[in-house]
Enzyme design. Structure first.
Site, short mmCIF file in Angstrom:
data_model
loop_
_atom_site.label_atom_id
_atom_site.label_comp_id
_atom_site.label_asym_id
_atom_site.label_seq_id
_atom_site.Cartn_x
_atom_site.Cartn_y
_atom_site.Cartn_z
N GLU A 1 -2.44 -4.17 -4.00
CA GLU A 1 -3.11 -3.31 -3.23
C GLU A 1 -4.36 -2.57 -3.77
O GLU A 1 -3.83 -1.78 -4.83
CB GLU A 1 -2.37 -2.42 -2.32
CG GLU A 1 -3.13 -1.57 -1.37
CD GLU A 1 -2.49 -0.67 -0.16
OE1 GLU A 1 -1.36 -0.96 -0.11
OE2 GLU A 1 -2.94 0.23 0.22
N HIS B 1 2.14 3.95 -6.08
CA HIS B 1 1.72 3.90 -4.57
C HIS B 1 0.75 5.24 -4.43
O HIS B 1 -0.20 5.18 -3.99
CB HIS B 1 3.04 4.20 -3.80
CG HIS B 1 2.49 4.52 -2.21
ND1 HIS B 1 2.17 5.51 -1.63
CD2 HIS B 1 2.18 3.74 -1.46
CE1 HIS B 1 1.93 5.51 -0.39
NE2 HIS B 1 1.83 4.16 -0.07
N HIS C 1 8.16 -4.65 -0.20
CA HIS C 1 7.25 -3.57 -0.32
C HIS C 1 7.75 -2.59 -1.43
O HIS C 1 8.88 -2.02 -1.55
CB HIS C 1 7.61 -2.96 1.16
CG HIS C 1 6.88 -1.65 1.33
ND1 HIS C 1 7.37 -0.39 1.51
CD2 HIS C 1 5.46 -1.45 1.81
CE1 HIS C 1 6.39 0.51 1.46
NE2 HIS C 1 5.19 -0.09 1.78
N ASP D 1 0.98 -1.67 -5.53
CA ASP D 1 0.18 -0.56 -5.12
C ASP D 1 -0.64 -0.23 -6.57
O ASP D 1 0.01 0.04 -7.63
CB ASP D 1 0.71 0.71 -4.66
CG ASP D 1 1.20 0.21 -3.17
OD1 ASP D 1 0.52 -0.29 -2.43
OD2 ASP D 1 2.36 0.84 -3.03
#
Ligand code: G3P
Ligand code: CA
Length: 313
Positions: A148, A58, A16, A45
């Site tokens: 993402e 992010h 992550h 991200d």
């Protein structure tokens, strides 16, 4: 590499934002460490700069992870934030990235890498793909990407098509088919359906998709609909625990069972050794709960070494 390493393993560990429990999130250092710790996938991200370049960050703004306020005070918006989209890539890459802090400069996670220490920069999506592919080459590994699409509507409002740019990059680097080593994720169902039905067919791509979910448990109808375009769902720990978002004293939900009945794999976010939900006091007890009691297929982990060790034990 052993049979247990890489995409072939049944249950997966997604780093992550990299090995973010040990190094500032989304830096190449954090990604290299996660790779060495045996993660199956590295997460990116993605947001875009003013000149339409994909960068791995992010937030839409930079205040909590960089020295942007000192370096570019004039781009501050009315809400006090300094946005990625207001900087060119050249400007962005001059920033010093740091461990995440709050508005007062206090570290979000006090026992992690100290803020404002050493030297880290932001990086583009291409740079990260090249790091990963270079490591796959030099180690013989099979580690994948898990990008993402962040805030697609915000980017569209600024005239930028993040999903198209991401798919173009993935195609250039050889991520084309179902098993090519990239999984695309987003919270935005409309954009993910656009990826599935328009953008991937236009490019001859067939990548697996993850519909990220937040908030309440999805209904059966929701999962049936999701299964028409996605391969996986990404759920919060809270979604596994039922209505009480920070406790398992209530009966766990059957979201994993329902998802499996619809042919959807389940990846849960986010496992953190230093932010465990009540009543857990040990990360491996949480690993046991999510993998063995709930039957999840993968975890987004800030501590990929710990999650890999649990699965390989
Ligand atoms: O993408 C899965 C997980 O990372 C979702 O949470 O906010 O860390 O992107 P976030
Ligand atoms: Ca994410």
């Amino acid at each position: 590499m052993t049979q247990q390493k890489g995409i072939a393993r049944q249950k997966i560990v997604i780093a992550h934002r990299g090995a973010s429990g040990y190094l500032p999130e989304h830096t190449l250092a954090a990604k290299a460490m996660a790779y060495a710790q045996g993660a199956d996938y590295l997460e990116q991200d993605l947001v875009m700069t003013q000149d339409g370049q994909l960068v791995v960050l992010h937030d839409l703004f930079l205040d909590d992870v960089s020295d942007v306020a000192e370096r570019f005070p004039n781009i501050q918006r009315e809400n006090g934030r300094h946005y990625v989209i207001d900087l060119t890539l050249e400007q962005l890459l001059t920033l010093h990235m740091t461990e995440r802090v709050d508005a007062h400069g206090t570290p979000r996670f006090p026992n992690r890498f100290p803020p404002k220490q050493s030297y880290f920069t932001a990086n583009t999506f291409n740079q990260e793909i090249e790091l990963l592919q270079g490591l796959n080459c030099s180690t013989g590994g099979l580690v994948g990407l898990y990008p993402e699409i962040k805030s697609p509507e915000f980017h569209h409002e600024h005239g930028l098509d993040l999903a198209s740019a991401m798919l173009d990059a993935l195609k250039v680097y050889g991520y084309v088919g179902r098993d090519s080593g990239a999984i695309v994720q987003s919270f935005d169902a409309t954009e993910l359906q656009r990826v599935k039905h328009e953008l991937m067919p236009e490019r001859g791509l067939d990548l697996p998709l993850t519909q990220l979910l937040s908030g309440a448990e999805p209904s059966q109808l929701g999962l049936a609909e999701i299964a028409t375009y996605a391969n996986n769902i990404g759920v919060s720990l809270a979604m596994l625990f039922g209505n009480n978002s920070q406790s398992v004293s209530v009966e766990p939900t059957d979201v994993v069972k329902q998802a499996h009945e619809h042919g959807l794999a389940v990846h849960v976010y986010t496992l953190r050794a230093d932010q465990l939900p009540t009543p857990f006091t040990d990360l491996d007890d949480l690993h046991q709960f999510v993998f063995e009691r709930m039957g999840v297929d993968g975890v987004f982990s800030d501590f990929p070494d710990r999650s890999v060790r649990f699965l390989n034990r």
